[in-house]
Motif scaffolding. Structure first.
Motif, short mmCIF file in Angstrom:
data_model
loop_
_atom_site.label_atom_id
_atom_site.label_comp_id
_atom_site.label_asym_id
_atom_site.label_seq_id
_atom_site.Cartn_x
_atom_site.Cartn_y
_atom_site.Cartn_z
N GLN A 155 0.81 -1.22 0.00
CA GLN A 155 0.00 0.00 0.00
C GLN A 155 0.85 1.27 0.00
OE1 GLN A 155 -2.89 -0.77 -0.98
NE2 GLN A 155 -4.25 -0.34 0.73
N GLN A 156 2.10 1.16 0.39
CA GLN A 156 3.00 2.32 0.45
C GLN A 156 2.34 3.46 1.23
OE1 GLN A 156 4.27 4.18 -3.20
NE2 GLN A 156 6.34 4.47 -2.47
N LYS A 157 2.06 3.17 2.52
CA LYS A 157 1.32 4.13 3.34
C LYS A 157 2.09 5.42 3.58
CE LYS A 157 -1.65 0.74 5.53
NZ LYS A 157 -2.12 0.13 6.80
N SER A 196 8.20 4.68 2.36
CA SER A 196 8.21 3.22 2.50
C SER A 196 8.49 2.55 1.17
CB SER A 196 6.86 2.75 3.06
OG SER A 196 5.81 3.11 2.18
N PRO A 197 9.31 1.48 1.14
CA PRO A 197 9.68 0.85 -0.12
C PRO A 197 8.52 0.04 -0.70
CG PRO A 197 10.59 -0.37 1.72
CD PRO A 197 9.97 0.85 2.31
N LEU A 198 8.51 -0.05 -2.02
CA LEU A 198 7.52 -0.89 -2.70
C LEU A 198 7.93 -2.35 -2.62
CD1 LEU A 198 6.58 0.99 -6.00
CD2 LEU A 198 5.09 0.48 -4.07
N ASN A 199 6.94 -3.23 -2.48
CA ASN A 199 7.24 -4.65 -2.59
C ASN A 199 6.05 -5.38 -3.21
OD1 ASN A 199 5.45 -5.68 -0.32
ND2 ASN A 199 6.78 -4.30 0.84
N TYR A 200 6.32 -6.53 -3.77
CA TYR A 200 5.30 -7.32 -4.46
C TYR A 200 5.35 -8.74 -3.88
CZ TYR A 200 5.61 -3.45 -7.78
OH TYR A 200 5.61 -2.21 -8.36
N LYS A 201 4.21 -9.21 -3.38
CA LYS A 201 4.18 -10.53 -2.75
C LYS A 201 2.97 -11.31 -3.25
CE LYS A 201 6.49 -9.02 1.49
NZ LYS A 201 6.40 -8.90 2.96
N PRO A 233 -6.14 2.84 -3.15
CA PRO A 233 -6.23 1.71 -4.07
C PRO A 233 -5.51 0.46 -3.54
CG PRO A 233 -4.50 3.18 -4.80
CD PRO A 233 -5.08 3.78 -3.54
N LEU A 234 -6.13 -0.69 -3.79
CA LEU A 234 -5.48 -1.98 -3.55
C LEU A 234 -5.09 -2.51 -4.93
CD1 LEU A 234 -4.75 -4.48 -1.80
CD2 LEU A 234 -7.11 -5.25 -2.10
N TYR A 235 -3.79 -2.64 -5.20
CA TYR A 235 -3.31 -3.05 -6.51
C TYR A 235 -3.08 -4.57 -6.52
CZ TYR A 235 -2.45 1.87 -7.54
OH TYR A 235 -2.60 3.23 -7.76
N ILE A 236 -3.67 -5.24 -7.53
CA ILE A 236 -3.59 -6.70 -7.67
C ILE A 236 -3.17 -7.02 -9.10
CG2 ILE A 236 -4.88 -8.87 -7.53
CD1 ILE A 236 -6.82 -7.42 -5.63
N PHE A 237 -2.31 -8.04 -9.27
CA PHE A 237 -1.83 -8.44 -10.59
C PHE A 237 -2.31 -9.86 -10.88
CE2 PHE A 237 0.97 -5.31 -8.82
CZ PHE A 237 1.27 -4.46 -9.88
N ALA A 238 -3.14 -9.98 -11.93
CA ALA A 238 -3.66 -11.30 -12.32
C ALA A 238 -2.66 -12.00 -13.26
CB ALA A 238 -5.01 -11.14 -13.01
N PHE A 241 -0.48 4.09 -11.58
CA PHE A 241 -0.16 3.77 -10.20
C PHE A 241 0.16 5.01 -9.38
CE2 PHE A 241 0.81 -0.28 -12.31
CZ PHE A 241 0.20 -1.19 -11.44
N LEU A 242 -0.04 4.86 -8.06
CA LEU A 242 0.46 5.81 -7.07
C LEU A 242 1.85 5.34 -6.66
CD1 LEU A 242 -0.11 8.21 -5.05
CD2 LEU A 242 -0.84 6.44 -3.43
N VAL A 243 2.88 6.15 -6.92
CA VAL A 243 4.26 5.77 -6.62
C VAL A 243 4.95 6.92 -5.89
CG1 VAL A 243 6.50 5.11 -7.57
CG2 VAL A 243 4.40 4.27 -8.65
N ASP A 244 5.51 6.61 -4.74
CA ASP A 244 6.23 7.61 -3.94
C ASP A 244 5.39 8.85 -3.69
OD1 ASP A 244 8.45 5.96 -3.83
OD2 ASP A 244 9.35 6.81 -5.64
#
Length: 584
Positions: A15-17, A21-26, A86-91, A117-120
């Protein structure tokens, strides 16, 4: 698990609140049910709950443009937008993405969404820097629910129509047009809601303040006894200030489309006098009356009759009391004028020393009463504010203190605003009111603030420092909100409105205290605290706690105590009572 609608493994972006905070993908296991979409950390043996979104809180579901050079597992993103962002999801592929979007379509949808996207802390598509900013892309029909029907447009003047001047207006610039009270003018252009281009009967053209005129064919505005936009407590204050037996005015009723006659009387040997309020009633045939035996086809005919006959009232309507002697504030002091020459300012007396510096009462060109904030150097990000001031001047509402302009060619810079003679609401509550203010007076104060804040919210402004100290009171008792948005320009080391804090702790909700997260919702919290100030006549919220204790206790659920007065009991009773047909 039989209640599950869909299940699948997706890549979820953090969510990069915070901007840092660093971006990560899990990878997460997503499960969609009738009530929510939840996601889990998983392995071969167990699933660990990580979060969820209730379907009723979802605003929209839409595609997101893939990142440039995205790896294969991140080529089919979509977003679920809810209150926290936003909650970002990758199909895995387009078919799976389309299937999930289709199943989620039953939720309510926003009109706009950000397409990238929302980035930084910045939206890549529109470069907005607020996480809760409105989107830049209008959703297509496949994702939108039908919007409710728009309310009918308010009737009023339009281009080509004639308007009548309610007040005299002396031009502030060469582009302006002089107004003479009761004369008619033709509207030529309405592109600026605050300043219309018009033509007088001699063919002269120029800009006029739009709130100084009314449509020529409008009925009651022609009469001095009609006081538009006046509430009950304001009417009583005006009538008592005149102190004339039989003084009266006609105002809008609390019921839409209805009118009320407010009358001041000293009958029965009463030396102090009191106010009576009579509803103007309407028959099934559209006729008007105060007493059923005396019915008239128009309200002016009714008023004329009762100026000569009491006919059921405590006395006849003897003296017209009007609020039209003082014109309303204009958005600026002339069309397109926002920079004011300081040589036109006369300083008369000091009003106080605020967060930004000294505030003085003065006059502009010897005729306009103004308040002048002299901004002490180093207390404000001046360049940013000066740019914003051009926009803030266009904000005009009867419950906002009007910004007239700024003086920026010298230091310190000045902020020139409307002057309100009764000072700040906090002092007015403690000292300016009578010993026993009526419940209606206190409720009207809260209502005034509500109106001003609702207008600010409609213009996407967040106040950030709403409190009784940041509201002012005019000669009629009307409350107006001031200093809206100024806290954005205060330098961090200087903004100490609450004894050591960088924000007003006593007026702040938990998300501000813990995360510095301001929004219209935090303004609503502050408004609740302001109401508490009003109904305690200006007491300090959480008066026995210091700022550190407040942060700790409010975050754990502490709330302000109920005031010991009986006002809230009274309000509850009023809501359950049926008002008389003849009197408010």
């Amino acid at each position: 698990m039989s209640d599950n609608i869909l299940e699948d493994i997706f890549v979820k972006r953090s969510q990069q609140k915070k901007k840092t905070s660093p971006l990560n993908y899990k990878e997460r296991w997503f499960i969609l049910t009738q009530e929510k979409i939840a996601y889990y950390d998983y392995d071969a043996e167990k699933m660990v709950y990580k979060g969820s979104v209730d379907l009723e809180k979802i605003k929209c579901v839409d595609l997101v443009q893939p990142e440039p050079g995205a790896p294969p597992e991140r080529c089919f993103p979509f977003q679920i937008v809810y209150d926290e962002g936003p909650l970002y999801i990758f199909a895995k592929n387009e078919d799976i993405r389309a299937q999930w979007i289709q199943k989620l379509k039953h939720s309510r949808f926003a009109v706009k969404v950000s397409s990238m996207f929302l980035v930084d802390g910045m939206w890549l598509c529109c470069k907005q820097e607020v996480k809760q900013a409105p989107g830049c892309k209008i959703l297509d029909g496949r994702n939108e629910r039908p919007l409710p029907p728009k309310p009918p447009e308010p009737s009023g003047p339009s281009v080509g129509k004639s308007v009548r001047a309610d007040y005299d207006y002396t031009p502030g610039t060469a582009q302006d047009l002089e107004l003479k009270k009761d004369e008619e003018y033709t509207v030529l252009e309405m592109s600026d809601p605050n300043w219309w281009k018009a033509r007088d009967k001699f063919g002269n053209e120029g800009y006029i303040p739009s709130n100084y005129v009314v449509e020529a064919k409008t009925g009651l505005e022609r009469f001095d006894w009609y006081c538009k936009n006046m509430n009950r407590s304001q009417a009583e204050a005006l009538l008592k200030s005149e102190n004339k037996d039989g003084g009266f005015l006609v105002r809008d009723s609390s019921k839409a489309g209805k009118y009320t006659v407010s009358l001041f009387t000293k009958g029965g040997g009463d030396t102090i006098g009191s106010c009576k309020h009579y509803n103007i009633c309407t028959t099934a045939q559209g006729q008007f009356y105060l007493a059923e035996k005396h019915i008239f086809s128009t309200i002016p005919d009714l008023i004329f009759y009762h100026q000569h006959n009491a006919a059921g009232m405590v006395c006849r309507l003897k003296y017209i009391v009007s609020n039209q002697t003082r014109p309303p504030s204009t958005a600026g002091l002339g069309y397109g004028v926002w920079e004011i020459d300081p040589h036109y300012l006369t300083f008369i007396k000091e009003l106080g020393n605020g967060q930004f510096g000294v505030v003085k009462y003065g006059k502009l060109r010897g005729q306009h009463e103004v308040a002048i904030k002299m901004i002490k150097e180093g207390s404000m990000s001046e360049e940013d504010f000066i740019e914003e001031a051009k926009i803030m001047m266009k904000l005009r509402h009867e419950n906002l203190v009007q910004l007239y302009g700024v003086c920026t060619k010298q230091r310190p810079i000045y902020i020139v605003t409307e002057y309100l003679c009764n000072g700040c609401l906090l002092t007015y509550l403690k000292e300016g009111l009578t010993q026993h203010p009526t419940m209606v007076q206190l409720l009207e104060m809260c209502k005034d603030v509500t109106e001003g804040m609702a207008y600010l919210e409609s213009k996407q402004y967040i106040h950030r420092d709403l409190a009784a100290r940041n509201c002012l009171v005019d000669s009629n008792g009307t409350v107006k909100v001031t200093d809206f948005g100024l806290s954005r320009y205060v330098l961090d080391d200087e903004y100490l409105p609450s004894a050591g804090s960088k924000f007003p702790v006593r007026w702040s909700p938990p998300e501000v205290l813990l995360y510095d997260k301001f929004s219209s919702k935090s303004d609503i919290w502050a408004y609740g605290v302001l109401m508490w100030e009003v109904y305690t006549l200006g007491r300090l919220p959480y008066e026995r706690l210091n700022n550190t204790e407040i942060v700790h206790q409010v975050s754990r659920g502490l709330r302000l105590y109920r005031p010991s007065c009986d006002y809230f009991v009274f309000l509850g009773k009023v809501c359950g009572q049926t008002r008389s047909k003849a009197r408010l």
